[in-house]
Design a protein around this motif. Structure first.
Motif, PDB file in Angstrom:
ATOM      1  N   LYS A  40     -71.500  24.657  -0.519  1.00 16.24           N
ATOM      2  CA  LYS A  40     -70.704  24.330   0.668  1.00 16.24           C
ATOM      3  C   LYS A  40     -69.377  23.680   0.294  1.00 16.24           C
ATOM      4  CE  LYS A  40     -74.535  23.701   3.942  1.00 16.24           C
ATOM      5  NZ  LYS A  40     -75.229  22.725   4.817  1.00 16.24           N
ATOM      6  N   LEU A  41     -69.438  22.774  -0.691  1.00 13.60           N
ATOM      7  CA  LEU A  41     -68.221  22.093  -1.128  1.00 13.60           C
ATOM      8  C   LEU A  41     -67.230  23.090  -1.722  1.00 13.60           C
ATOM      9  CD1 LEU A  41     -66.574  19.547  -1.720  1.00 13.60           C
ATOM     10  CD2 LEU A  41     -67.881  19.265  -3.838  1.00 13.60           C
ATOM     11  N   ALA A  42     -67.719  24.000  -2.539  1.00 11.33           N
ATOM     12  CA  ALA A  42     -66.838  24.985  -3.168  1.00 11.33           C
ATOM     13  C   ALA A  42     -66.166  25.870  -2.115  1.00 11.33           C
ATOM     14  CB  ALA A  42     -67.630  25.843  -4.146  1.00 11.33           C
ATOM     15  N   LEU A  43     -66.939  26.311  -1.120  1.00 12.45           N
ATOM     16  CA  LEU A  43     -66.365  27.152  -0.065  1.00 12.45           C
ATOM     17  C   LEU A  43     -65.299  26.398   0.720  1.00 12.45           C
ATOM     18  CD1 LEU A  43     -69.558  28.966   1.293  1.00 12.45           C
ATOM     19  CD2 LEU A  43     -67.659  29.978   0.028  1.00 12.45           C
ATOM     20  N   ALA A  44     -65.562  25.113   1.007  1.00 18.10           N
ATOM     21  CA  ALA A  44     -64.594  24.310   1.756  1.00 18.10           C
ATOM     22  C   ALA A  44     -63.308  24.126   0.950  1.00 18.10           C
ATOM     23  CB  ALA A  44     -65.204  22.958   2.091  1.00 18.10           C
ATOM     24  N   LEU A  45     -63.425  23.882  -0.358  1.00 18.31           N
ATOM     25  CA  LEU A  45     -62.245  23.717  -1.211  1.00 18.31           C
ATOM     26  C   LEU A  45     -61.421  25.007  -1.281  1.00 18.31           C
ATOM     27  CD1 LEU A  45     -63.845  21.665  -4.143  1.00 18.31           C
ATOM     28  CD2 LEU A  45     -62.163  20.832  -2.497  1.00 18.31           C
ATOM     29  N   GLU A  46     -62.118  26.150  -1.309  1.00 16.42           N
ATOM     30  CA  GLU A  46     -61.414  27.444  -1.381  1.00 16.42           C
ATOM     31  C   GLU A  46     -60.676  27.731  -0.067  1.00 16.42           C
ATOM     32  OE1 GLU A  46     -63.886  30.757  -2.553  1.00 16.42           O
ATOM     33  OE2 GLU A  46     -65.045  29.453  -3.871  1.00 16.42           O
ATOM     34  N   ASN A  47     -61.387  27.564   1.039  1.00 14.47           N
ATOM     35  CA  ASN A  47     -60.854  28.010   2.323  1.00 14.47           C
ATOM     36  C   ASN A  47     -59.703  27.157   2.828  1.00 14.47           C
ATOM     37  OD1 ASN A  47     -62.784  29.997   2.292  1.00 14.47           O
ATOM     38  ND2 ASN A  47     -64.273  28.800   3.493  1.00 14.47           N
ATOM     39  N   GLU A  48     -59.669  25.908   2.483  1.00 16.46           N
ATOM     40  CA  GLU A  48     -58.664  25.013   3.043  1.00 16.46           C
ATOM     41  C   GLU A  48     -57.492  24.748   2.101  1.00 16.46           C
ATOM     42  OE1 GLU A  48     -60.412  21.492   4.681  1.00 16.46           O
ATOM     43  OE2 GLU A  48     -62.202  22.547   5.367  1.00 16.46           O
ATOM     44  N   GLY A  49     -57.451  25.424   0.913  1.00 17.58           N
ATOM     45  CA  GLY A  49     -56.374  25.172  -0.040  1.00 17.58           C
ATOM     46  C   GLY A  49     -56.326  23.720  -0.452  1.00 17.58           C
ATOM     47  N   TYR A  50     -57.495  23.111  -0.549  1.00 19.26           N
ATOM     48  CA  TYR A  50     -57.611  21.661  -0.718  1.00 19.26           C
ATOM     49  C   TYR A  50     -57.093  21.195  -2.085  1.00 19.26           C
ATOM     50  CZ  TYR A  50     -59.762  17.307   0.942  1.00 19.26           C
ATOM     51  OH  TYR A  50     -59.986  16.040   1.431  1.00 19.26           O
ATOM     52  N   ILE A  51     -57.255  22.045  -3.105  1.00 15.45           N
ATOM     53  CA  ILE A  51     -56.880  21.617  -4.461  1.00 15.45           C
ATOM     54  C   ILE A  51     -55.379  21.335  -4.537  1.00 15.45           C
ATOM     55  CG2 ILE A  51     -56.709  22.386  -6.864  1.00 15.45           C
ATOM     56  CD1 ILE A  51     -59.384  23.814  -6.471  1.00 15.45           C
ATOM     57  N   LYS A  52     -54.581  22.194  -3.949  1.00 14.88           N
ATOM     58  CA  LYS A  52     -53.124  21.992  -3.992  1.00 14.88           C
ATOM     59  C   LYS A  52     -52.730  20.704  -3.259  1.00 14.88           C
ATOM     60  CE  LYS A  52     -51.797  26.823  -4.653  1.00 14.88           C
ATOM     61  NZ  LYS A  52     -51.015  27.969  -4.150  1.00 14.88           N
ATOM     62  N   LYS A  53     -53.447  20.401  -2.169  1.00 14.33           N
ATOM     63  CA  LYS A  53     -53.161  19.160  -1.451  1.00 14.33           C
ATOM     64  C   LYS A  53     -53.506  17.936  -2.315  1.00 14.33           C
ATOM     65  CE  LYS A  53     -54.180  21.266   3.057  1.00 14.33           C
ATOM     66  NZ  LYS A  53     -55.113  21.256   4.213  1.00 14.33           N
ATOM     67  N   LEU A  54     -54.616  18.038  -3.075  1.00 11.59           N
ATOM     68  CA  LEU A  54     -54.992  16.938  -3.967  1.00 11.59           C
ATOM     69  C   LEU A  54     -53.941  16.725  -5.049  1.00 11.59           C
ATOM     70  CD1 LEU A  54     -58.821  17.674  -4.447  1.00 11.59           C
ATOM     71  CD2 LEU A  54     -57.837  15.672  -3.312  1.00 11.59           C
ATOM     72  N   LEU A  55     -53.395  17.844  -5.571  1.00 12.76           N
ATOM     73  CA  LEU A  55     -52.397  17.730  -6.629  1.00 12.76           C
ATOM     74  C   LEU A  55     -51.081  17.145  -6.095  1.00 12.76           C
ATOM     75  CD1 LEU A  55     -53.084  21.062  -8.574  1.00 12.76           C
ATOM     76  CD2 LEU A  55     -53.892  18.749  -9.105  1.00 12.76           C
ATOM     77  N   GLU A  56     -50.812  17.359  -4.813  1.00 15.44           N
ATOM     78  CA  GLU A  56     -49.638  16.716  -4.206  1.00 15.44           C
ATOM     79  C   GLU A  56     -49.851  15.199  -4.149  1.00 15.44           C
ATOM     80  OE1 GLU A  56     -49.061  18.527  -0.429  1.00 15.44           O
ATOM     81  OE2 GLU A  56     -48.520  20.507  -1.265  1.00 15.44           O
ATOM     82  N   LEU A  57     -51.069  14.784  -3.808  1.00 20.10           N
ATOM     83  CA  LEU A  57     -51.384  13.358  -3.801  1.00 20.10           C
ATOM     84  C   LEU A  57     -51.264  12.757  -5.203  1.00 20.10           C
ATOM     85  CD1 LEU A  57     -54.473  12.938  -1.412  1.00 20.10           C
ATOM     86  CD2 LEU A  57     -52.079  12.333  -0.993  1.00 20.10           C
ATOM     87  N   PHE A  58     -51.577  13.576  -6.230  1.00 21.14           N
ATOM     88  CA  PHE A  58     -51.468  13.096  -7.615  1.00 21.14           C
ATOM     89  C   PHE A  58     -50.025  12.680  -7.921  1.00 21.14           C
ATOM     90  CE2 PHE A  58     -50.228  14.436 -11.958  1.00 21.14           C
ATOM     91  CZ  PHE A  58     -50.872  13.436 -12.681  1.00 21.14           C
ATOM     92  N   HIS A  59     -49.056  13.491  -7.491  1.00 20.65           N
ATOM     93  CA  HIS A  59     -47.646  13.144  -7.715  1.00 20.65           C
ATOM     94  C   HIS A  59     -47.283  11.852  -6.981  1.00 20.65           C
ATOM     95  CE1 HIS A  59     -46.388  16.650  -9.984  1.00 20.65           C
ATOM     96  NE2 HIS A  59     -47.041  17.429  -9.140  1.00 20.65           N
ATOM     97  N   VAL A  60     -47.802  11.705  -5.778  1.00 27.16           N
ATOM     98  CA  VAL A  60     -47.517  10.483  -4.999  1.00 27.16           C
ATOM     99  C   VAL A  60     -48.080   9.251  -5.712  1.00 27.16           C
ATOM    100  CG1 VAL A  60     -47.975   9.281  -2.817  1.00 27.16           C
ATOM    101  CG2 VAL A  60     -47.461  11.752  -2.818  1.00 27.16           C
ATOM    102  N   CYS A  61     -49.336   9.370  -6.190  1.00 24.25           N
ATOM    103  CA  CYS A  61     -49.964   8.234  -6.875  1.00 24.25           C
ATOM    104  C   CYS A  61     -49.213   7.872  -8.157  1.00 24.25           C
ATOM    105  CB  CYS A  61     -51.417   8.570  -7.211  1.00 24.25           C
ATOM    106  SG  CYS A  61     -52.515   8.556  -5.792  1.00 24.25           S
ATOM    107  N   GLU A  62     -48.756   8.877  -8.898  1.00 28.01           N
ATOM    108  CA  GLU A  62     -48.007   8.583 -10.123  1.00 28.01           C
ATOM    109  C   GLU A  62     -46.684   7.897  -9.801  1.00 28.01           C
ATOM    110  OE1 GLU A  62     -48.946  10.823 -14.155  1.00 28.01           O
ATOM    111  OE2 GLU A  62     -47.591  11.968 -12.864  1.00 28.01           O
ATOM    112  N   ASP A  63     -46.023   8.388  -8.739  1.00 28.84           N
ATOM    113  CA  ASP A  63     -44.743   7.777  -8.358  1.00 28.84           C
ATOM    114  C   ASP A  63     -44.952   6.318  -7.926  1.00 28.84           C
ATOM    115  OD1 ASP A  63     -43.494  10.126  -8.929  1.00 28.84           O
ATOM    116  OD2 ASP A  63     -43.450  10.843  -6.844  1.00 28.84           O
TER     117      ASP A  63
END
Length: 825
Positions: A159-182
C-alpha cells in the motif's frame, strides 16, 4: 515455433546474490496435472527440453520489474526471474499470474497473504489504499514513523509503495530536503534519511526508476548523507562530483549509453558505499536493487558491443605506438572493466561478446601491451588475458599455434635473406612475465601459472573428427615453450646444490615444479620424452639440497609422481642415473626429526614396497641398504629387503625366467595410468629417429616386437671412452659415499672424494650390453658422446660439464680396478 513475444531468459539467484542464466526458451501457461494447478512452463528453444515448470501458487508474491521482468521466490532461498524479449509477452504472462491469484494486473507485485493477521485482513477490506500525510516539514517525523511501521507487513509495504508512486511523493520529499539543507534543519534531515532508507527497503522497481533518474539521484544520495548514527554527515555528493571523474577514453556518441553508464556507477556506489550494510532480515529487501544494477550492466555491454566504430578506435589506439603511456593505461583499464562487465551476460551473449573481441584482434593487442615496460598496464592486460583463458582456452590455444606457424613461415623467408627473426610467442611472453615477476610474494606469477595450467590441461581440450587439439597443442607447447618454462630450473641446478637459494627464487622454482608435476600426470609421452632426453629429474633432485623445505618437498613430489606411474621407462632412467641418492641423502641429513620430509620419503619407499615395483626394489636394496638398514621405527625398509630376497629366490628358481623376463612381465601389467601401446612403441624408436631431443616419429608410426622392448635406452657409440657425466656424488659434496664391489654389498663412509662413486667420471654405470634393461634416446645437440669401455655405459646431457672432461679422464686412468665396481640394475 512460438513468436518472439514469449521468448524469455530464465535466471536463478545464487548464494552470492548474483543472477545465473539457466537458458533461453519460450514461456507458456497451462494446467499441469502433476502439480495440480496452473503453471508457468519454459521450453528451451534449442532442443525443446523443459527449462522451468513452476506452479503459480496463490500465496506467492510475484513482482513485475522494468516492464520485461517477472521475479518471484519458489522457496525461502530460491529466487527465479523471467526476462522477456518483448514487453507485450511480459504483460501477457503477468495477466495470467494475476488471474490465478485474483489480482488486478495493474499492480507490479501480487500480495502474499500468508502472514497477514486478522487485523490486516480487516484493514484490507475496509481501506483499499494508504493515505500519506501531506508532505510538509512539520510532518516529516510522522512520515518516517509511517514508513518504519509499514516495512514489517507485506500488505502495508504494498500500500505504501502504491501511494508513493501515485502521488509523486518522492519528488516532494526531495524538495523538502533542499529546504532542510538551506535551513540547516538537522532533525528534519535525519527524518529524511530514515524515510529514503525505508523506501529502498520497499524493493520496488517503479520507485527506483524515479529515485535513480538524472533529476533525483544526487538528491537521494544527499538524503543518505545524514545518518543519525553519525556525528558528522558524509560527503558522498562531493566525492561523486569532484573526486570521481568520468573519463571517455574513446568518445561515446550515444547519449543514452552515456547516461546509463553514469546511472549504473552511481547506483553501484549507493549499494556499496552509501546504504548501510543490510541486516540478515533486510538483505532480501534489496534484491531488486541487485537486479537493477545487473540488468543495467547487461544493457551497457550490449550497447558498446554493437558500436563497431567505438571498438575499432579502441583497438587501433591500444596498438598504436604513438599512443602515450597515460592514454594507453586508460584504454587498457577500460577494456579490463568492459570484460568484467561481460561476466553478467548470458552464455550465448558472452559467446558473441568474446567472438567480437577476437575478431577485433584482442589477442594480438594483448601481445603488444604485454611487451611494454609499464607494470600497471601489463597487470591490467594480464587480468584481461585471464578472462579470455577462463572463458575459452581453445580460442587462445588456436591463436598461439597460428602465431607460431606464421612466425615459422616468416623465419624461413628471413633466413633465406640472412635476416634474424625476433618474434616472441604470446604464451612465451606470459611465461617470461611469470619468471620475471618482481613481487616478493609472486602474486602475478601465481596467477599466470594458473592460466598456463588451464592452457595445458587436456581435460578442457577439444577433439573433433578432423583434428585432436591435445595432440596439436601439446606438440607445439613442448617444441616452442617448454624450454622457456624450465630455463630457471636448469640455470639454477648446474652444481650439486641450487646456485641461488633465496626465498623468491625458491617460490618461483616451486611454481615451475608444480606445473611440471601436473604435466607428468596428464601429458604421458610428451613429458616423458622431455624428462628423459633433458635429464630433468636429476636437475630437479638438486633442489632436495635447498634450505627451503617447501622447495625440497616440491622436488620430492615431482619424483613421487613419476614413480607413481609405475612406468619401466622412467624406472630404468632413475636406476641408470642413480637418482635415489639425493633422496637417501636428504633422508639421512634429516636425521631423527619427525617432519613432513621424513614422512614423504618413507611414503615413497612404502609405495615401491606395497606395489612391488621389482626393478626399483632391487636397485634400492643393492645400492642403499647399508644406509637404510638401521631405520627400524618403520618396517618399510626391512619390508623392501624381504621383497628383494623373495625376488632373488624366484630368480634362482629354474622354473622362472631371468630377471629380464620378470621385468618384461611386470612391464606389461596394465593399470589406469599405463600408456597406450602406440605411445610405448614411440619410446623404442632408434636414436636415428631423434633429432635435437625431439621425437620425429609419432607413436603410431613405428612398432617393435616384444624382444625389442627391453633394448637399452642408451646406445653404445663407437670406440670412445665412457664418461658417466650424470655423476651423482661426483656433482655434489655428499655426506656419505656409496661404493660397491662385484657383489651386492654397499658400504658407507663419510669420505668426500667422488672418484669411485657410482656414476662419477671414474666409476662404472649400469651394463650397456644388448639386452640389459634401461635406455634413453640420445640427444644429439646437448648430449656428449656416450661410449663404452669394458661394457660400461655413461649418460651425458649438459654442456656445462664439458670443462671437466680432461680432468675426469685422467682420474679414471689412475683408478685401481677394484674401485670400478659394476652396478647391476
Amino acid at each position: 515455433m512460438t513468436d518472439t513475444r514469449r521468448r524469455v531468459k530464465v535466471y536463478t539467484l545464487n548464494e552470492d546474490r548474483q543472477w545465473d542464466d539457466r537458458g533461453t526458451g519460450h514461456v507458456s501457461s497451462g494446467y499441469v496435472e502433476r502439480l495440480k494447478g496452473m503453471s508457468l512452463l519454459v521450453r528451451a528453444e534449442s532442443d525443446g527440453s523443459l527449462l522451468l515448470e513452476s506452479k503459480i501458487n496463490p500465496n506467492t508474491a510475484y513482482q513485475k520489474q522494468q516492464d520485461t521482468l517477472i521475479v518471484w521466490s519458489e522457496a525461502e532461498n530460491y529466487d527465479l526471474a523471467l526476462s522477456f524479449q518483448e514487453k507485450a509477452g511480459c504483460d501477457e504472462i503477468w495477466e495470467k499470474i494475476c488471474q490465478v491469484q485474483g489480482k488486478d494486473p495493474s499492480v507490479d507485485i501480487t500480495q502474499d497473504l500468508v502472514d497477514e493477521s486478522e487485523e490486516e485482513r480487516f484493514d484490507d477490506m475496509s481501506s483499499p489504499g494508504l493515505e500519506l500525510p501531506s508532505c510538509e516539514l512539520s510532518r516529516l517525523e510522522e512520515i518516517a514513523e509511517l514508513v518504519a511501521s509499514s516495512l514489517p507487513s507485506p500488505l502495508r509495504r504494498e500500500k505504501l509503495a502504491l501511494a508513493l508512486e501515485n502521488e509523486g511523493y518522492i519528488k516532494k520529499l526531495l524538495e523538502l530536503f533542499h529546504v532542510c539543507e538551506d535551513l540547516e534543519n538537522i532533525e528534519g534531515l535525519h527524518h529524511l534519511y530514515e524515510i529514503i532508507k525505508g523506501i529502498f527497503l520497499l524493493n520496488r522497481t517503479a520507485l527506483f526508476e524515479v529515485m535513480f533518474s538524472e533529476e533525483c539521484i544526487m538528491d537521494v544520495i544527499g538524503c543518505l548523507e545524514y545518518d543519525p548514527a553519525l556525528s558528522q554527515p558524509r560527503k558522498h555528493r562531493e566525492f561523486l562530483t569532484k573526486t570521481a571523474k568520468f573519463k571517455e577514453v574513446i568518445p561515446i556518441s550515444d547519449p543514452e549509453l552515456k547516461q546509463k553508464i553514469h546511472q549504473t556507477y552511481r547506483v553501484q556506489y549507493i549499494q556499496d558505499m552509501v546504504l548501510p550494510t543490510p541486516s540478515v532480515f533486510e538483505e532480501n529487501m534489496l534484491s531488486t536493487l541487485h537486479s537493477f544494477i545487473f540488468f543495467n550492466k547487461v544493457e551497457i555491454v550490449g550497447m558498446l558491443q554493437e558500436d563497431e566504430k567505438f571498438l575499432t578506435d579502441l583497438f587501433a589506439q591500444l596498438t598504436d605506438e604513438a599512443t602515450d603511456e597515460e592514454k594507453r593505461q586508460e584504454l587498457v583499464n577500460f577494456l579490463k572493466e568492459f570484460c568484467a562487465f561481460s561476466q553478467t551476460l548470458q552464455p550465448q551473449n558472452r559467446d558473441a561478446f568474446f567472438k567480437t573481441l577476437s575478431n577485433m584482434g584482442i589477442l594480438p593487442a594483448l601481445e603488444v601491451i604485454l611487451g611494454m615496460d609499464d607494470t600497471q598496464v601489463r597487470s591490467a592486460a594480464t587480468d584481461i588475458f585471464s578472462y579470455l583463458v577462463e572463458y575459452n582456452p581453445s580460442m587462445v590455444r588456436e591463436f598461439v599455434m597460428q602465431e607460431a606457424q606464421q612466425n615459422d613461415d616468416v623465419s624461413k623467408k628471413l633466413t633465406e635473406q640472412k635476416i634474424t627473426s625476433k618474434d616472441i610467442l604470446l604464451i612465451n611472453l606470459i611465461i617470461e612475465h611469470m619468471i620475471c615477476d618482481t613481487d616478493p610474494e609472486l602474486g602475478g606469477a601465481v596467477q599466470l601459472m594458473g592460466l598456463l595450467r588451464t592452457l595445458v590441461d587436456p581435460e578442457n581440450m577439444l577433439a573433433t573428427a578432423n583434428k585432436t587439439e591435445k595432440t596439436e597443442f601439446l606438440g607445439f607447447f613442448y617444441k616452442h615453450c617448454m624450454h622457456v618454462l624450465t630455463a630457471p630450473l636448469l640455470a639454477n641446478t648446474t652444481e650439486d646444490k641450487p646456485s641461488k637459494d633465496d626465498f623468491q627464487t625458491a617460490q618461483l622454482l616451486a611454481l615451475v615444479l608444480e606445473l611440471l608435476t601436473f604435466c607428468v600426470e596428464h601429458h604421458t609421452y610428451h613429458i616423458k620424452n622431455y624428462i628423459i632426453n633433458k635429464d630433468i629429474l636429476r636437475r630437479v633432485l638438486v633442489l632436495m639440497a635447498s634450505k627451503h623445505a617447501f622447495l625440497a618437498l616440491c622436488a620430492l613430489r615431482f619424483k613421487r609422481k613419476i614413480i607413481g606411474l609405475k612406468d619401466e621407462f622412467y624406472n630404468r632412467y632413475i636406476m641408470k642415473s642413480f637418482l635415489f641418492e639425493p633422496v637417501v641423502k636428504a633422508f639421512l641429513n634429516n636425521g631423527s626429526r619427525y617432519n613432513l620430509m621424513n614422512s614423504a620419503i618413507i611414503e615413497m619407499f612404502e609405495f615401491i614396497r606395497v606395489e612391488d615395483i621389482k626393478s626399483l626394489t632391487a636397485h634400492v636394496i643393492e645400492n642403499y641398504w647399508k644406509a637404510l638398514e638401521d631405520v627400524d621405527y618403520v618396517q618399510t625398509f626391512k619390508g623392501l629387503k624381504l621383497r628383494f630376497e623373495q625376488q632373488r629366490e624366484r630368480q634362482d628358481n629354474p622354473k622362472l625366467d631371468s630377471m629380464r623376463s620378470i621385468l618384461r612381465n611386470h612391464r606389461y601389467r596394465r593399470d589406469a595410468r599405463t600408456l597406450e601401446d602406440e605411445e610405448e612403441m614411440w619410446f623404442n624408436t632408434d636414436e636415428d629417429d631423434m633429432e635435437d631431443g625431439e621425437a620425429v616419429v609419432s607413436p603410431s608410426d613405428k612398432t617393435k616386437n616384444d624382444d625389442d622392448i627391453m633394448d637399452p635406452i642408451i646406445k653404445e657409440s663407437e670406440e670412445k671412452e665412457v664418461l658417466l657425466k650424470t655423476n651423482l656424488s661426483g656433482r655434489q659434496s655428499p655426506s656419505f659415499k656409496l661404493s660397491l664391489s662385484s657383489g651386492t654389498k654397499t658400504t658407507l663412509s663419510s669420505q668426500s672424494p667422488a672418484t669411485n662413486l657410482p656414476g662419477s667420471p671414474g666409476s662404472p654405470g649400469s651394463p650397456g650390453s644388448p639386452g640389459s634393461p634401461g635406455s634413453i634416446p640420445k640427444n644429439t645437440s646437448q648430449t656428449a658422446a656416450i661410449t663404452t669401455k669394458g661394457g660400461l655405459v655413461g649418460l651425458v646431457d649438459y654442456p656445462d660439464d664439458d670443462e671437466d672432461d680432461d680432468e675426469d679422464e685422467d682420474k679414471e686412468d689412475t683408478l685401481p680396478l677394484s674401485k670400478k665396481a659394476k652396478f647391476e640394475s
